[in-house]
Scaffold this motif. Sequence first.
Motif, mmCIF file in Angstrom:
data_model
loop_
_atom_site.group_PDB
_atom_site.id
_atom_site.type_symbol
_atom_site.label_atom_id
_atom_site.label_comp_id
_atom_site.label_asym_id
_atom_site.label_seq_id
_atom_site.Cartn_x
_atom_site.Cartn_y
_atom_site.Cartn_z
ATOM 1 N N HIS A 1 -11.499 12.712 -1.302
ATOM 2 C CA HIS A 1 -10.140 12.820 -0.742
ATOM 3 C C HIS A 1 -9.321 12.431 -2.102
ATOM 4 O O HIS A 1 -9.713 11.641 -2.787
ATOM 5 N N GLU B 1 -6.236 11.310 -2.929
ATOM 6 C CA GLU B 1 -5.037 10.172 -2.954
ATOM 7 C C GLU B 1 -5.705 8.995 -4.046
ATOM 8 O O GLU B 1 -6.848 8.702 -3.953
ATOM 9 N N HIS C 1 -6.870 12.443 5.525
ATOM 10 C CA HIS C 1 -5.574 12.109 5.535
ATOM 11 C C HIS C 1 -4.685 13.442 4.888
ATOM 12 O O HIS C 1 -3.527 13.687 5.411
ATOM 13 N N TYR D 1 -3.305 0.173 9.839
ATOM 14 C CA TYR D 1 -3.748 1.190 8.855
ATOM 15 C C TYR D 1 -3.534 2.340 9.714
ATOM 16 O O TYR D 1 -3.122 3.351 8.899
ATOM 17 N N PHE E 1 0.694 -1.119 -0.083
ATOM 18 C CA PHE E 1 -0.105 -0.053 -0.095
ATOM 19 C C PHE E 1 0.806 1.238 -0.059
ATOM 20 O O PHE E 1 1.806 1.446 0.679
ATOM 21 N N ASP F 1 -5.917 6.123 -4.626
ATOM 22 C CA ASP F 1 -6.436 4.750 -4.113
ATOM 23 C C ASP F 1 -7.973 5.146 -4.079
ATOM 24 O O ASP F 1 -8.698 3.973 -4.195
ATOM 25 N N HIS F 2 -8.336 6.317 -4.147
ATOM 26 C CA HIS F 2 -10.174 6.573 -4.090
ATOM 27 C C HIS F 2 -10.088 7.473 -5.418
ATOM 28 O O HIS F 2 -11.345 7.123 -6.042
ATOM 29 N N HIS G 1 -11.871 2.286 3.491
ATOM 30 C CA HIS G 1 -11.070 1.108 3.606
ATOM 31 C C HIS G 1 -11.773 0.255 4.691
ATOM 32 O O HIS G 1 -12.139 0.526 5.836
ATOM 33 N N ASP H 1 -11.035 8.282 4.500
ATOM 34 C CA ASP H 1 -9.658 7.448 5.240
ATOM 35 C C ASP H 1 -10.032 7.240 6.683
ATOM 36 O O ASP H 1 -9.607 6.228 7.391
#
Length: 397
Positions: A79, A81, A145, A193, A23, A83-84, A224, A164
């Motif tokens: 967000h 980042e 985050h 995490y 990750f 990953d989203h 998540h 997050d």
Amino acid sequence: MGAREIRPGIYWVGVNDRATDLFEGLWPLPHGVSYNAYLVVGKKAALIDGVKAHFTEELLANIAEVLPPERIDYLVVNHMEPDHSGSVPHLCRIVPRAKVLATQAALPMLERFYGISEGVRAVADGDTIDLGGKVLKFFHVPFVHWPETMATYEEAQKVLFPCDAFGGFRALGGVLFDDEVDISEYEDEILRYFSNIVGMQSKAVLRAIERLKGLEVAVIAPSHGLVWRGDPGHIVKLYARWAQMDAAPEVTVIFGSMYGFTARMAEAVARGVAEVSVPVRILDAGRVHVSFLIREAWKRRGLILGAPTYDAGIFPPVEYLLRLLERKRLGGRIVGLFGSYGWRGGSVEVMRERVEALGWELVDAVAFPGAPTPRDFSRAQALGEAVAHRVAGTAAA
Ligand code: FEO
């Protein structure tokens, strides 16, 4: 896994990722991770968050189980980042009429990351969007985050989408909700995490909890891990405790060793902790990934670090751990130090400086030349006992 309704008209449409090894290119994922996206359907429809870019087709297939993706009116980017947000460019091409909703701070990121500047609308803290039968309200929660982060709350069904915040590692194995699992089996991966990803922003986490605490929340749906409908307060309490640096009255011993001298002293240190009947966990920094070491340090109030002198400084795996704990801003630890040296010291002295700079409470430090002697083992055991007594709040015999 396919779409799953979490409340009337609100669907999980995310994906499980069991293929990514690291990750953020950094943290191991032995149990995978989920990217939770949610579809909120009233007269209009909104997709809240997304997935990593190469899972976009799976996201679209899940959405299509509920409605044609072309019917989506809003893409809510809590967000940036990737990953989203990684799926946003593809979604914008498929649904060019959909408005992208994000904070003002996210807009330059949308442009720099993906070249998206059209069809974007900044939402202010407290803004609402009426979907017809569903109402989304936006709360800015910067640094949970990243600085542009916001949380979205659906007022009719009382569902909070905090991205997050309140998330955890571990893919969803056929389950989705907290009331479908034994939470104790998930907590270690949630804490890993938290400590690896958002721990550095603990003050922001506490501000976000304060900001959101007036809301009536039936379900917490993070981006998540588990969706919390059985006991949403549980994950808030866990996050608040970890962010406040509250930890178990136990001790973690983490050591590195080249030829076994410091390793043998670590055993004596742990023996001293156990003598005081304080639970102790011992870990080899050269063999356990730092991601897990950070979690174990976050978990217990006592932290005893052992490292031999290497290149006139700290043995590198322990130095790396200390650097990351500094960067994660772990606070409130009761600490002991130990380590061997060949011809002159270095490791324990440098660790002492670093611990003092961190504001941790240093109980004692033991440096010894070469192989430990019976006297050194006694000093190591005494170190373990002293830290354990401080952690337990008991007096030494
Ligand atoms: Fe899950 Fe900060 O992204």
